[in-house]
Design a protein around this motif. Structure first.
Motif, PDB file in Angstrom:
ATOM      1  N   MET A   1       0.766  -1.338  -0.049  1.00  0.00           N
ATOM      2  CA  MET A   1      -0.065   0.033  -0.027  1.00  0.00           C
ATOM      3  C   MET A   1       0.919   1.262  -0.103  1.00  0.00           C
ATOM      4  SD  MET A   1      -2.835   0.784   2.932  1.00  0.00           S
ATOM      5  CE  MET A   1      -3.786   2.386   2.769  1.00  0.00           C
ATOM      6  N   ARG A   2       0.515   2.202  -1.071  1.00  0.00           N
ATOM      7  CA  ARG A   2       1.507   3.495  -1.022  1.00  0.00           C
ATOM      8  C   ARG A   2       0.574   4.378  -0.122  1.00  0.00           C
ATOM      9  NH1 ARG A   2       5.521   5.330  -2.693  1.00  0.00           N
ATOM     10  NH2 ARG A   2       5.973   3.479  -4.060  1.00  0.00           N
ATOM     11  N   LEU A   3       1.144   5.024   0.550  1.00  0.00           N
ATOM     12  CA  LEU A   3       0.650   6.079   1.578  1.00  0.00           C
ATOM     13  C   LEU A   3       0.870   7.604   1.110  1.00  0.00           C
ATOM     14  CD1 LEU A   3       1.635   4.592   5.116  1.00  0.00           C
ATOM     15  CD2 LEU A   3      -0.641   3.991   3.660  1.00  0.00           C
ATOM     16  N   SER A   4      -0.172   8.340   1.303  1.00  0.00           N
ATOM     17  CA  SER A   4       0.049   9.839   0.842  1.00  0.00           C
ATOM     18  C   SER A   4       1.083  10.384   1.848  1.00  0.00           C
ATOM     19  CB  SER A   4      -1.391  10.404   0.908  1.00  0.00           C
ATOM     20  OG  SER A   4      -1.882  10.418   2.400  1.00  0.00           O
ATOM     21  N   ALA A   5       1.272  11.661   1.800  1.00  0.00           N
ATOM     22  CA  ALA A   5       2.206  12.121   2.603  1.00  0.00           C
ATOM     23  C   ALA A   5       1.538  12.445   4.065  1.00  0.00           C
ATOM     24  CB  ALA A   5       2.711  13.763   2.236  1.00  0.00           C
ATOM     25  N   ALA A   6       0.150  12.804   3.809  1.00  0.00           N
ATOM     26  CA  ALA A   6      -0.549  12.722   5.267  1.00  0.00           C
ATOM     27  C   ALA A   6      -0.646  11.441   6.002  1.00  0.00           C
ATOM     28  CB  ALA A   6      -1.890  13.432   5.090  1.00  0.00           C
ATOM     29  N   PHE A  39       7.761   2.475   2.293  1.00  0.00           N
ATOM     30  CA  PHE A  39       8.477   1.569   3.197  1.00  0.00           C
ATOM     31  C   PHE A  39       8.960   2.146   4.401  1.00  0.00           C
ATOM     32  CE2 PHE A  39       8.811  -0.360  -0.959  1.00  0.00           C
ATOM     33  CZ  PHE A  39       8.517  -1.665  -0.921  1.00  0.00           C
ATOM     34  N   PHE A  40       9.119   1.651   5.386  1.00  0.00           N
ATOM     35  CA  PHE A  40       9.544   1.985   6.747  1.00  0.00           C
ATOM     36  C   PHE A  40      10.547   1.167   7.369  1.00  0.00           C
ATOM     37  CE2 PHE A  40       5.081   3.246   6.184  1.00  0.00           C
ATOM     38  CZ  PHE A  40       4.830   4.601   6.316  1.00  0.00           C
ATOM     39  N   ILE A  41      11.628   1.841   7.911  1.00  0.00           N
ATOM     40  CA  ILE A  41      12.658   0.994   8.603  1.00  0.00           C
ATOM     41  C   ILE A  41      12.701   1.503  10.081  1.00  0.00           C
ATOM     42  CG2 ILE A  41      14.598   2.618   8.027  1.00  0.00           C
ATOM     43  CD1 ILE A  41      15.760   0.100   6.866  1.00  0.00           C
ATOM     44  N   ASP A  42      12.886   0.215  10.699  1.00  0.00           N
ATOM     45  CA  ASP A  42      13.244   0.855  12.336  1.00  0.00           C
ATOM     46  C   ASP A  42      14.396  -0.270  12.871  1.00  0.00           C
ATOM     47  OD1 ASP A  42      11.927  -1.686  12.853  1.00  0.00           O
ATOM     48  OD2 ASP A  42      10.232  -0.915  14.001  1.00  0.00           O
ATOM     49  N   ASN A  43      14.751  -0.261  14.037  1.00  0.00           N
ATOM     50  CA  ASN A  43      15.587  -0.964  14.448  1.00  0.00           C
ATOM     51  C   ASN A  43      15.311  -2.727  14.441  1.00  0.00           C
ATOM     52  OD1 ASN A  43      13.407  -1.095  16.686  1.00  0.00           O
ATOM     53  ND2 ASN A  43      14.739  -0.540  18.345  1.00  0.00           N
ATOM     54  N   LYS A  44      14.204  -2.991  14.096  1.00  0.00           N
ATOM     55  CA  LYS A  44      13.764  -4.355  13.960  1.00  0.00           C
ATOM     56  C   LYS A  44      13.898  -4.667  12.355  1.00  0.00           C
ATOM     57  CE  LYS A  44      10.853  -4.427  18.164  1.00  0.00           C
ATOM     58  NZ  LYS A  44       9.635  -4.776  18.555  1.00  0.00           N
ATOM     59  N   GLY A  45      13.710  -3.805  11.456  1.00  0.00           N
ATOM     60  CA  GLY A  45      13.874  -4.102  10.137  1.00  0.00           C
ATOM     61  C   GLY A  45      12.950  -3.193   9.361  1.00  0.00           C
ATOM     62  N   LEU A  46      12.681  -3.843   8.240  1.00  0.00           N
ATOM     63  CA  LEU A  46      11.720  -3.254   7.102  1.00  0.00           C
ATOM     64  C   LEU A  46      10.296  -3.653   7.179  1.00  0.00           C
ATOM     65  CD1 LEU A  46      12.058  -1.642   4.320  1.00  0.00           C
ATOM     66  CD2 LEU A  46      12.196  -3.899   3.301  1.00  0.00           C
ATOM     67  N   HIS A  47       9.427  -2.496   7.068  1.00  0.00           N
ATOM     68  CA  HIS A  47       7.974  -2.719   7.414  1.00  0.00           C
ATOM     69  C   HIS A  47       7.217  -2.024   6.142  1.00  0.00           C
ATOM     70  CE1 HIS A  47       8.699  -3.782  11.493  1.00  0.00           C
ATOM     71  NE2 HIS A  47       9.831  -2.877  11.242  1.00  0.00           N
ATOM     72  N   ILE A  48       6.137  -2.461   6.048  1.00  0.00           N
ATOM     73  CA  ILE A  48       5.046  -1.727   5.073  1.00  0.00           C
ATOM     74  C   ILE A  48       3.771  -1.545   5.973  1.00  0.00           C
ATOM     75  CG2 ILE A  48       6.191  -2.334   3.034  1.00  0.00           C
ATOM     76  CD1 ILE A  48       3.730  -4.662   2.664  1.00  0.00           C
ATOM     77  N   VAL A  49       2.866  -0.888   5.350  1.00  0.00           N
ATOM     78  CA  VAL A  49       1.578  -0.865   6.139  1.00  0.00           C
ATOM     79  C   VAL A  49       0.404  -1.357   5.245  1.00  0.00           C
ATOM     80  CG1 VAL A  49      -0.471   0.842   7.032  1.00  0.00           C
ATOM     81  CG2 VAL A  49       2.003   1.087   7.637  1.00  0.00           C
ATOM     82  N   GLU A  50      -0.423  -2.115   5.725  1.00  0.00           N
ATOM     83  CA  GLU A  50      -1.455  -2.673   4.651  1.00  0.00           C
ATOM     84  C   GLU A  50      -2.769  -2.345   5.417  1.00  0.00           C
ATOM     85  OE1 GLU A  50      -1.384  -4.046   1.961  1.00  0.00           O
ATOM     86  OE2 GLU A  50       0.608  -4.766   1.668  1.00  0.00           O
ATOM     87  N   PRO A  51      -3.754  -2.241   4.726  1.00  0.00           N
ATOM     88  CA  PRO A  51      -5.232  -1.969   5.139  1.00  0.00           C
ATOM     89  C   PRO A  51      -5.611  -3.033   6.204  1.00  0.00           C
ATOM     90  CG  PRO A  51      -5.280  -1.802   3.041  1.00  0.00           C
ATOM     91  CD  PRO A  51      -3.971  -2.409   3.106  1.00  0.00           C
ATOM     92  N   ALA A  52      -6.261  -2.492   7.167  1.00  0.00           N
ATOM     93  CA  ALA A  52      -6.792  -3.301   8.292  1.00  0.00           C
ATOM     94  C   ALA A  52      -8.172  -2.884   8.557  1.00  0.00           C
ATOM     95  CB  ALA A  52      -6.062  -3.040   9.602  1.00  0.00           C
ATOM     96  N   GLU A  53      -8.969  -3.636   9.392  1.00  0.00           N
ATOM     97  CA  GLU A  53     -10.348  -3.186   9.646  1.00  0.00           C
ATOM     98  C   GLU A  53     -10.495  -1.760  10.122  1.00  0.00           C
ATOM     99  OE1 GLU A  53     -13.336  -5.064   9.330  1.00  0.00           O
ATOM    100  OE2 GLU A  53     -12.073  -6.482   8.243  1.00  0.00           O
ATOM    101  N   PRO A  54     -11.287  -1.024   9.694  1.00  0.00           N
ATOM    102  CA  PRO A  54     -11.743   0.398   9.977  1.00  0.00           C
ATOM    103  C   PRO A  54     -12.087   0.371  11.545  1.00  0.00           C
ATOM    104  CG  PRO A  54     -12.942  -0.037   8.113  1.00  0.00           C
ATOM    105  CD  PRO A  54     -12.299  -1.376   8.691  1.00  0.00           C
ATOM    106  N   GLN A  63      -2.317  -1.956   9.311  1.00  0.00           N
ATOM    107  CA  GLN A  63      -1.342  -3.106  10.062  1.00  0.00           C
ATOM    108  C   GLN A  63      -0.118  -3.066   9.550  1.00  0.00           C
ATOM    109  OE1 GLN A  63      -3.155  -6.491  11.486  1.00  0.00           O
ATOM    110  NE2 GLN A  63      -1.120  -6.515  12.525  1.00  0.00           N
ATOM    111  N   VAL A  64       1.036  -2.674  10.322  1.00  0.00           N
ATOM    112  CA  VAL A  64       2.123  -2.434  10.293  1.00  0.00           C
ATOM    113  C   VAL A  64       2.939  -4.062   9.964  1.00  0.00           C
ATOM    114  CG1 VAL A  64       4.676  -2.132  10.850  1.00  0.00           C
ATOM    115  CG2 VAL A  64       2.597  -0.852  11.310  1.00  0.00           C
ATOM    116  N   ILE A  65       3.363  -4.383   8.902  1.00  0.00           N
ATOM    117  CA  ILE A  65       3.880  -5.809   8.274  1.00  0.00           C
ATOM    118  C   ILE A  65       5.263  -5.678   8.104  1.00  0.00           C
ATOM    119  CG2 ILE A  65       3.667  -7.443   6.717  1.00  0.00           C
ATOM    120  CD1 ILE A  65       1.077  -6.972   7.899  1.00  0.00           C
ATOM    121  N   LYS A  66       5.949  -6.419   8.859  1.00  0.00           N
ATOM    122  CA  LYS A  66       7.527  -6.788   8.759  1.00  0.00           C
ATOM    123  C   LYS A  66       7.820  -7.614   7.605  1.00  0.00           C
ATOM    124  CE  LYS A  66      10.150  -8.473  12.287  1.00  0.00           C
ATOM    125  NZ  LYS A  66      10.811  -8.820  13.208  1.00  0.00           N
TER     126      LYS A  66
END
Length: 97
Positions: A1-6, A39-54, A63-66
């Motif tokens: 999922m590609r996220l807008s700047a906001a 893509f997001f990176i933190d001290n645990k690794g590489l993550h993305i965000v996928e749609p979850a229940e509203p 939901q953050v997915i590693k």
């Protein structure tokens, strides 16, 4: 999922990580391996965000997915693995008009 700047900003206010900018040289390779995402990176690794229940009221969440874990103590190399759901749910909110 590609996220807008906001939505990137909202995600970073709820998830301690750094967003990899779209113009970073590694992004085309990440897109080739994992698909078109923010893509997001933190001290645990590489993550993305996928749609979850509203949320109640229909507010969109994600939901953050590693996708990869650091393979060395100096955090210079990532080892991809099967997508791993984390317990982090972020409130994405509505897209700005």
């Amino acid at each position: 999922m590609r996220l807008s700047a906001a939505r990137v900003e909202r995600t970073l206010s709820q998830f301690e990580a750094q967003c990899i900018p779209d113009n970073h040289p590694v992004v085309p390779q990440l897109n080739q391996i994992f698909g078109d995402h923010t893509f997001f990176i933190d001290n645990k690794g590489l993550h993305i965000v996928e749609p979850a229940e509203p949320e109640r009221g229909g507010t969109p969440t994600g939901q953050v997915i590693k996708l990869a874990t650091w393979s060395d103590a100096n955090r210079t190399s990532l080892a991809p693995h099967e997508p791993e759901m984390t317990d982090v749910i972020v409130v994405l909110g509505a897209e700005p008009n």
